[in-house]
Design an enzyme around this catalytic site. Structure first.
Site, mmCIF file in Angstrom:
data_model
loop_
_atom_site.group_PDB
_atom_site.id
_atom_site.type_symbol
_atom_site.label_atom_id
_atom_site.label_comp_id
_atom_site.label_asym_id
_atom_site.label_seq_id
_atom_site.Cartn_x
_atom_site.Cartn_y
_atom_site.Cartn_z
ATOM 1 N N ASP A 41 0.820 -1.222 0.000
ATOM 2 C CA ASP A 41 0.000 0.000 0.000
ATOM 3 C C ASP A 41 0.851 1.267 0.000
ATOM 4 O O ASP A 41 0.315 2.370 0.066
ATOM 5 C CB ASP A 41 -0.956 0.010 1.189
ATOM 6 C CG ASP A 41 -0.235 0.045 2.528
ATOM 7 O OD1 ASP A 41 1.018 -0.068 2.537
ATOM 8 O OD2 ASP A 41 -0.906 0.191 3.567
ATOM 9 N N GLU A 43 3.241 2.105 2.303
ATOM 10 C CA GLU A 43 3.819 2.481 3.588
ATOM 11 C C GLU A 43 5.278 2.035 3.686
ATOM 12 O O GLU A 43 5.654 0.978 3.188
ATOM 13 C CB GLU A 43 3.017 1.850 4.735
ATOM 14 C CG GLU A 43 1.624 2.422 4.886
ATOM 15 C CD GLU A 43 0.861 1.782 6.033
ATOM 16 O OE1 GLU A 43 1.449 0.895 6.715
ATOM 17 O OE2 GLU A 43 -0.310 2.131 6.244
ATOM 18 N N HIS A 134 20.567 25.923 2.495
ATOM 19 C CA HIS A 134 20.193 27.097 1.687
ATOM 20 C C HIS A 134 20.131 28.346 2.553
ATOM 21 O O HIS A 134 20.473 29.444 2.093
ATOM 22 C CB HIS A 134 18.854 26.845 1.009
ATOM 23 C CG HIS A 134 18.442 27.959 0.090
ATOM 24 N ND1 HIS A 134 19.098 28.237 -1.087
ATOM 25 C CD2 HIS A 134 17.443 28.880 0.196
ATOM 26 C CE1 HIS A 134 18.533 29.276 -1.683
ATOM 27 N NE2 HIS A 134 17.527 29.688 -0.921
ATOM 28 N N LYS A 196 19.748 40.543 -9.883
ATOM 29 C CA LYS A 196 18.610 40.003 -10.624
ATOM 30 C C LYS A 196 17.306 40.239 -9.879
ATOM 31 O O LYS A 196 17.281 40.481 -8.679
ATOM 32 C CB LYS A 196 18.796 38.507 -10.889
ATOM 33 C CG LYS A 196 18.546 37.597 -9.688
ATOM 34 C CD LYS A 196 18.601 36.133 -10.096
ATOM 35 C CE LYS A 196 18.082 35.207 -9.014
ATOM 36 N NZ LYS A 196 18.867 35.178 -7.804
#
Length: 315
Positions: A41, A43, A134, A196
């Site tokens: 399923d 999982e 990041h 930018k």
């Protein structure tokens, strides 16, 4: 009464097994035996095939595409380790997914990077080792120790060996200036900045270049290359402003959407990335060079296990 150092064990989930094997080769230990699969399923199912009781355990897993599956694998694996009485559970996340959702930019935005940190802690992690977040403030999203490794030394060593001559290091935006300066210091070169404007997510418009690039070999450095829109536009602008040729580099090659087509068709001479994210066969272009972070991560693991300084790796 003498004490015995806990055993060091390294396991991996399914996001980057090649990197995990390389890390274990550096540490001269076998990769831990475990199975991470799925029930019919969908999982996640984790089975540890050896004892971890009392051990210092490190589990390697980048939360890259498929992000949610890889994240869930990590959470279930950490829970399995906790319930199997591991001494310490150290999560090694070479690429931290959801890191770009680190703050509210509009009303009713989630801060998903913080949610992921909460989930990892709740699962049972005692420490996180990661690379080039990041947003560095994500370290503060955790209430457990975070060792933040940098890819700049690996990238710098590569370009030093290429001996490109008159180099300028370019940041693709104002937010990446510190990263660009770190590379520039190692290459003993000046920096330039792409000014930018980003009208919407994954769309960048180059406006101007701050700095002298005429007649120079430009090296654009970023932490992530995702759709490659920013990096290819920046390369075109640098050439228009008189750069001799353009190299690009990053730590995390996400390469989603039109990235491969853009890189293939770009004026970039070479793109240098690391293996924090594995590249599928169709993403392995001739102009893309992959450097390994296995030695760096392996040495960080060794130092954490031996209670030595990790920051000295970057002195």
């Amino acid at each position: 009464m003498s004490t015995v150092s806990p055993r060091l064990q390294v396991f991996t989930c399914n996001s980057n097994p090649k990197l995990a094997h390389a890390i274990c080769d550096h540490l001269n230990i076998p990769l831990g035996k475990a199975h991470v699969g799925k029930f019919s399923d969908g999982e996640i199912h984790v089975k540890l095939d050896e004892s971890v009781r009392g051990s210092d355990v490190y589990v390697i897993q980048s939360t890259c595409n498929p992000v949610n599956q890889n994240l869930m694998e990590l959470l279930v694996f950490v829970d399995a380790l906790r319930r199997a009485s591991a001494g310490t559970i150290n999560v090694v996340i070479p690429y931290y997914g959801y890191a770009r959702q680190d703050r509210k930019t509009r009303a009713r935005d989630p801060i998903t990077a913080k949610l992921v940190a909460n989930l990892i802690e709740t699962a049972g992690a005692d420490r996180v080792i990661t690379m080039d977040l990041h947003a560095t403030q994500i370290q503060g999203f955790f209430d457990i120790p975070v060792d933040h490794l940098m890819g700049v030394p690996i990238l710098a060593d590569y370009f030093i060996k290429k001996d490109l001559g008159d180099v300028v290091v370019v940041s693709p935006d104002h937010g990446g200036v510190i990263r660009a300066r770190r590379l520039a210091e190692r290459l003993e070169s000046p920096i330039a900045i792409i000014d930018k404007r980003r009208p919407e997510p994954n769309v960048a418009e180059v406006m101007n270049i701050v700095g002298d690039v005429k007649g120079k070999t430009a090296i654009i450095i970023d932490d992530i290359i995702d759709t490659a829109g920013t990096i290819t536009l920046a390369a075109n602008a640098l050439l228009e402003y008189g750069a001799k040729e353009v190299y690009t580099c990053c730590t995390h090659p996400v390469f989603s959407g039109p990235a491969i087509e853009r890189i293939r068709d770009s004026n970039i001479t070479e793109m240098v990335v690391t293996d924090t994210i594995p590249l599928s066969k169709e993403k392995q272009l001739d102009k893309v060079t992959v450097l390994s972070v296995a030695e760096l991560i392996g040495e960080a693991i060794r130092r954490v296990h031996n209670e030595q300084s990790v920051s000295k790796l970057f002195d």
